[in-house]
Design a protein around this motif. Structure first.
Motif, PDB file in Angstrom:
ATOM      1  N   ALA A 192      63.223  15.110 -20.801  1.00  0.00           N
ATOM      2  CA  ALA A 192      62.093  15.911 -20.621  1.00  0.00           C
ATOM      3  C   ALA A 192      62.540  17.251 -21.644  1.00  0.00           C
ATOM      4  O   ALA A 192      61.859  17.904 -21.999  1.00  0.00           O
ATOM      5  CB  ALA A 192      61.848  16.617 -19.519  1.00  0.00           C
ATOM      6  N   LEU A 193      63.867  17.553 -21.466  1.00  0.00           N
ATOM      7  CA  LEU A 193      64.335  18.667 -22.196  1.00  0.00           C
ATOM      8  C   LEU A 193      64.194  18.451 -23.761  1.00  0.00           C
ATOM      9  O   LEU A 193      63.923  19.360 -24.761  1.00  0.00           O
ATOM     10  CB  LEU A 193      65.868  19.011 -21.895  1.00  0.00           C
ATOM     11  CG  LEU A 193      66.341  19.662 -20.649  1.00  0.00           C
ATOM     12  CD1 LEU A 193      67.384  19.492 -20.125  1.00  0.00           C
ATOM     13  CD2 LEU A 193      65.471  21.215 -20.724  1.00  0.00           C
ATOM     14  N   PRO A 201      58.686  23.883 -28.851  1.00  0.00           N
ATOM     15  CA  PRO A 201      59.997  24.427 -28.952  1.00  0.00           C
ATOM     16  C   PRO A 201      59.929  25.930 -28.307  1.00  0.00           C
ATOM     17  O   PRO A 201      61.100  26.458 -28.097  1.00  0.00           O
ATOM     18  CB  PRO A 201      60.174  24.315 -30.466  1.00  0.00           C
ATOM     19  CG  PRO A 201      58.784  24.161 -31.058  1.00  0.00           C
ATOM     20  CD  PRO A 201      58.056  23.311 -30.087  1.00  0.00           C
ATOM     21  N   HIS A 202      58.900  26.532 -28.409  1.00  0.00           N
ATOM     22  CA  HIS A 202      58.939  27.948 -27.933  1.00  0.00           C
ATOM     23  C   HIS A 202      58.539  27.995 -26.346  1.00  0.00           C
ATOM     24  O   HIS A 202      58.687  29.145 -25.766  1.00  0.00           O
ATOM     25  CB  HIS A 202      57.716  28.795 -28.528  1.00  0.00           C
ATOM     26  CG  HIS A 202      58.024  28.685 -30.074  1.00  0.00           C
ATOM     27  ND1 HIS A 202      58.925  29.430 -30.673  1.00  0.00           N
ATOM     28  CD2 HIS A 202      57.195  28.277 -30.919  1.00  0.00           C
ATOM     29  CE1 HIS A 202      59.060  29.215 -32.029  1.00  0.00           C
ATOM     30  NE2 HIS A 202      57.839  28.532 -32.148  1.00  0.00           N
ATOM     31  N   TRP A 203      58.373  26.840 -25.649  1.00  0.00           N
ATOM     32  CA  TRP A 203      58.160  27.194 -24.216  1.00  0.00           C
ATOM     33  C   TRP A 203      59.559  27.200 -23.301  1.00  0.00           C
ATOM     34  O   TRP A 203      60.554  26.792 -23.919  1.00  0.00           O
ATOM     35  CB  TRP A 203      57.550  25.710 -23.923  1.00  0.00           C
ATOM     36  CG  TRP A 203      56.014  25.824 -23.843  1.00  0.00           C
ATOM     37  CD1 TRP A 203      55.265  26.286 -24.798  1.00  0.00           C
ATOM     38  CD2 TRP A 203      55.032  24.810 -23.619  1.00  0.00           C
ATOM     39  NE1 TRP A 203      54.218  25.972 -24.790  1.00  0.00           N
ATOM     40  CE2 TRP A 203      53.994  25.258 -24.017  1.00  0.00           C
ATOM     41  CE3 TRP A 203      55.352  23.621 -22.408  1.00  0.00           C
ATOM     42  CZ2 TRP A 203      52.760  24.222 -23.685  1.00  0.00           C
ATOM     43  CZ3 TRP A 203      54.054  23.014 -22.377  1.00  0.00           C
ATOM     44  CH2 TRP A 203      52.780  23.151 -22.737  1.00  0.00           C
ATOM     45  N   MET A 206      64.160  25.147 -20.230  1.00  0.00           N
ATOM     46  CA  MET A 206      65.144  24.905 -19.198  1.00  0.00           C
ATOM     47  C   MET A 206      64.417  25.237 -17.960  1.00  0.00           C
ATOM     48  O   MET A 206      64.680  24.291 -16.814  1.00  0.00           O
ATOM     49  CB  MET A 206      66.205  25.751 -19.697  1.00  0.00           C
ATOM     50  CG  MET A 206      67.050  25.466 -20.669  1.00  0.00           C
ATOM     51  SD  MET A 206      68.367  26.359 -20.996  1.00  0.00           S
ATOM     52  CE  MET A 206      69.159  25.796 -22.642  1.00  0.00           C
ATOM     53  N   LEU A 207      63.597  26.334 -17.709  1.00  0.00           N
ATOM     54  CA  LEU A 207      63.096  26.596 -16.287  1.00  0.00           C
ATOM     55  C   LEU A 207      62.031  25.677 -16.049  1.00  0.00           C
ATOM     56  O   LEU A 207      61.905  25.291 -14.732  1.00  0.00           O
ATOM     57  CB  LEU A 207      62.467  28.065 -16.732  1.00  0.00           C
ATOM     58  CG  LEU A 207      62.034  28.712 -15.060  1.00  0.00           C
ATOM     59  CD1 LEU A 207      63.183  28.794 -14.236  1.00  0.00           C
ATOM     60  CD2 LEU A 207      61.153  30.065 -15.554  1.00  0.00           C
ATOM     61  N   ILE A 208      61.340  25.197 -17.025  1.00  0.00           N
ATOM     62  CA  ILE A 208      60.186  24.447 -16.582  1.00  0.00           C
ATOM     63  C   ILE A 208      60.759  22.971 -16.169  1.00  0.00           C
ATOM     64  O   ILE A 208      60.428  22.463 -15.044  1.00  0.00           O
ATOM     65  CB  ILE A 208      59.399  23.828 -17.992  1.00  0.00           C
ATOM     66  CG1 ILE A 208      58.565  25.276 -18.285  1.00  0.00           C
ATOM     67  CG2 ILE A 208      58.411  22.821 -17.615  1.00  0.00           C
ATOM     68  CD1 ILE A 208      57.871  25.083 -19.575  1.00  0.00           C
ATOM     69  N   ALA A 356      72.937  20.106 -14.411  1.00  0.00           N
ATOM     70  CA  ALA A 356      73.914  19.596 -15.423  1.00  0.00           C
ATOM     71  C   ALA A 356      73.396  19.162 -16.700  1.00  0.00           C
ATOM     72  O   ALA A 356      73.766  18.913 -17.561  1.00  0.00           O
ATOM     73  CB  ALA A 356      74.569  18.243 -14.535  1.00  0.00           C
ATOM     74  N   ALA A 357      72.048  18.524 -16.413  1.00  0.00           N
ATOM     75  CA  ALA A 357      71.419  18.111 -17.802  1.00  0.00           C
ATOM     76  C   ALA A 357      71.054  19.035 -18.627  1.00  0.00           C
ATOM     77  O   ALA A 357      71.260  19.123 -19.850  1.00  0.00           O
ATOM     78  CB  ALA A 357      69.939  17.289 -17.204  1.00  0.00           C
ATOM     79  N   VAL A 358      70.662  20.494 -17.988  1.00  0.00           N
ATOM     80  CA  VAL A 358      70.576  21.812 -18.956  1.00  0.00           C
ATOM     81  C   VAL A 358      71.984  21.899 -19.671  1.00  0.00           C
ATOM     82  O   VAL A 358      72.003  22.270 -20.873  1.00  0.00           O
ATOM     83  CB  VAL A 358      70.243  22.663 -17.986  1.00  0.00           C
ATOM     84  CG1 VAL A 358      70.506  24.124 -19.013  1.00  0.00           C
ATOM     85  CG2 VAL A 358      68.990  22.764 -17.505  1.00  0.00           C
TER      86      VAL A 358
END
Length: 557
Positions: A192-193, A201-203, A206-208, A356-358
């Protein structure tokens, strides 16, 4: 003008003095909110990876981030916890405990502020580029290795080893304990990231992704580790400021860690400020920035936070979001404070696999892949510095990697500079071929920097004075620098020539070079100065040291 009057004046004061109104605030507040959305999951992820509770990353971003923006020398710098510190912070916590980490952070702040006040900020730019690429790549690999356990949901037989050579076998042995639900969450979050990075790209991806993963894990009842199960959630609000336990023995014990924090913090923060300058055309005040980073680290430590530095990704986000000045960074810290005051309980549902994915994607972005490949191909010297720094970062120590990499880079630079001095045989210079031959005078032309690395080559050329010579002319018109070693070599040569009855003329020296040479004893009657070669030869003829219009030459260029 402000820089001249007050060299440590924060950019906030400069920005307000230029005129700050609703239009500027309208630009700064949305930018601050955008950065806060990025910083929220990242600050918690970095804290957890560093071996401390997630709220300590938020305390760092709130207190440290506010102080960096309010007092710093960059209009756009965003301060907070950085991935580059994960390995150092984790090692410090393991060796000295949480109190030792807080003390080391505070001491590093004092060091940074002192470096700024001593105006050492300009020297940080002399860190060779292969060193920064090497240790950044090494840090990225170490951080990723530290995230394998939460990415796969592994259960280790004992405590996770710190050194990479011990960690990898332990992780391999724990492979069969992988949690399928955790692996699924990790892979989905990474996909998803990456997808959002390409499609939107402007969204605030990480938080989503972290929010969606938290909601999905709660709704599906997945048995995965979360902030709530691992840490009991995060508290609402900031803690009261408190000093760590301080003793002379404890200070001595954590001093190496504090020095490492200060060294890495200065490099990271000033590099981030340079990136912001490149994006905006502004100029930061490096020494002001170091002072602010120092105060921010002391402030963060007082509130139980970890190391603060300028963060390139969040600073770049701030610029792209349209920030006008430091109030954007200050508002980002206030938005994070509002989160822990209002929505702290929601953090308990955040799966560690999502964080961890972030960090896994942060590690990927940290590696400067085109620069790494270019340095490997460019020259054996750059490749050696890069690989040595990378190897020491992975298998030894970050501070050692920086020091050794810098030293190796400096030695290679000196070697390259010394090779720029070459000796051309007599008769190959058209200037000299046009002159008549006379064995009584010898002329040398020196170009470039005469420094300790080139002394041997230049000295060997200048030392070729035969018994038939009566005059030596050394033309320094093309010399840009003379250090003490080169001046000492010239003085020794002049004394040798004097003992043999040879007159020495130094020609073409700039006023700065002449002052340097005079300070090392190169004055009359040992040597004489002339504006150029012709003037030197004419003076020698007037003094009867040369016959009329008879010259011979050899050239060092």
């Amino acid at each position: 003008m402000y820089q001249e009057r007050a060299p440590f004046l924060p950019k906030l004061v400069t920005t307000l003095a230029e005129g700050y109104g609703p239009a500027q605030l309208k630009a700064d507040l949305p930018a601050g909110l955008t950065v806060a959305i990025v910083a929220l999951p990242l600050s918690m992820a970095i804290a957890i990876a560093s071996g401390v509770a997630p709220e300590r990353g938020l305390y760092t971003a709130i207190v440290g981030g506010f102080l960096v923006s309010a007092l710093g020398g960059s209009r756009f710098q965003i301060g907070g916890p950085a991935g580059a510190f994960i390995v150092l912070v984790a090692a410090t916590v393991t060796a000295h405990g949480l109190d030792g980490l807080v003390l080391a952070t505070m001491l590093s702040g004092v060091m940074l502020a002192a470096a700024g006040l001593l105006r050492l900020g300009t020297f940080v730019k002399f860190i060779p580029y292969p060193v920064t690429v090497g240790f950044t790549s090494g840090i990225a690999a170490l951080i990723f290795a530290s995230q394998i356990v939460p990415l796969l949901g592994l259960t280790l037989a004992g405590k996770e080893p710190g050194p990479l050579v011990d960690k990898l076998p332990a992780l391999w042995a724990a492979g069969p304990t992988a949690n399928l639900a955790t692996v699924a969450v990790s892979l989905t979050c990474i996909a998803a990231l990456l997808g959002l990075k390409l499609a939107r790209p402007h969204w605030p991806r990480m938080l989503i992704v972290v929010a969606a993963a938290s909601l999905a894990c709660w709704a599906l009842g997945l048995h995965v580790a979360t902030i709530g199960t691992a840490f009991g959630g995060i508290p609402r609000g900031l803690p009261s400021p408190a000093l760590p336990d301080v003793s002379l023995a404890k200070v001595v014990a954590v001093l190496p860690a504090a020095f490492s924090f200060a060294l890495l913090g200065s490099i990271e923060s000033l590099l981030s400020a340079v990136v912001a300058d490149g994006m905006t055309g502004r100029r930061h005040r490096s020494n002001t920035e170091l002072v602010a980073q120092g105060i921010a680290n002391v402030g963060s430590a007082l509130f139980g936070g970890i190391c603060v530095t300028g963060t390139i990704a969040r600073t770049a986000t701030n610029v792209r979001a349209g920030a006008y000045g430091p109030i954007a960074g200050m508002s980002h810290a206030l938005f994070l404070l509002v989160f822990i005051l209002v929505a702290a309980p929601l953090a308990s549902y955040v799966p560690l696999a999502a964080l961890a994915a972030v960090l896994a994607l942060v590690c990927y972005d940290m590696v400067e892949k085109p620069a790494f490949a270019a340095l490997i191909r460019s020259s054996w010297g750059d490749a050696t510095v890069l690989l040595v720094t990378l190897g020491l970062t992975l298998f030894r120590d970050l501070s050692e990697a920086i020091v050794v990499g810098f030293s190796l880079g400096a030695v290679l630079f000196i070697h390259r500079m010394s090779k720029s001095v070459e000796v051309r045989e007599h008769g190959r210079d058209p200037y000299r071929q046009a002159e008549g031959a006379d064995p009584e005078a010898v002329i040398f032309r020196v170009t470039g920097a005469m420094f300790f690395g080139a002394v041997s080559a230049v000295g060997a050329a200048l030392d070729r004075i035969g018994d038939e010579h009566r005059v030596l002319v050394v033309d320094l018109g093309g010399v840009t620098l003379v250090d003490s070693s080169a001046a000492n070599m010239l003085e020794g040569l002049a004394h040798k020539a004097q003992r043999r009855g040879v007159a020495v003329y130094l020609t073409g020296a700039s006023p700065e070079l002449r002052r340097e040479l005079l300070s090392h004893g190169l004055r009359r009657p040992l040597v004489r100065y002339a504006a150029n070669i012709e003037a030197g030869l004419a003076a020698a003829r007037r003094r009867g040291e040369l016959g009329p219009e008879k010259i011979t030459g050899a050239v060092a260029g």
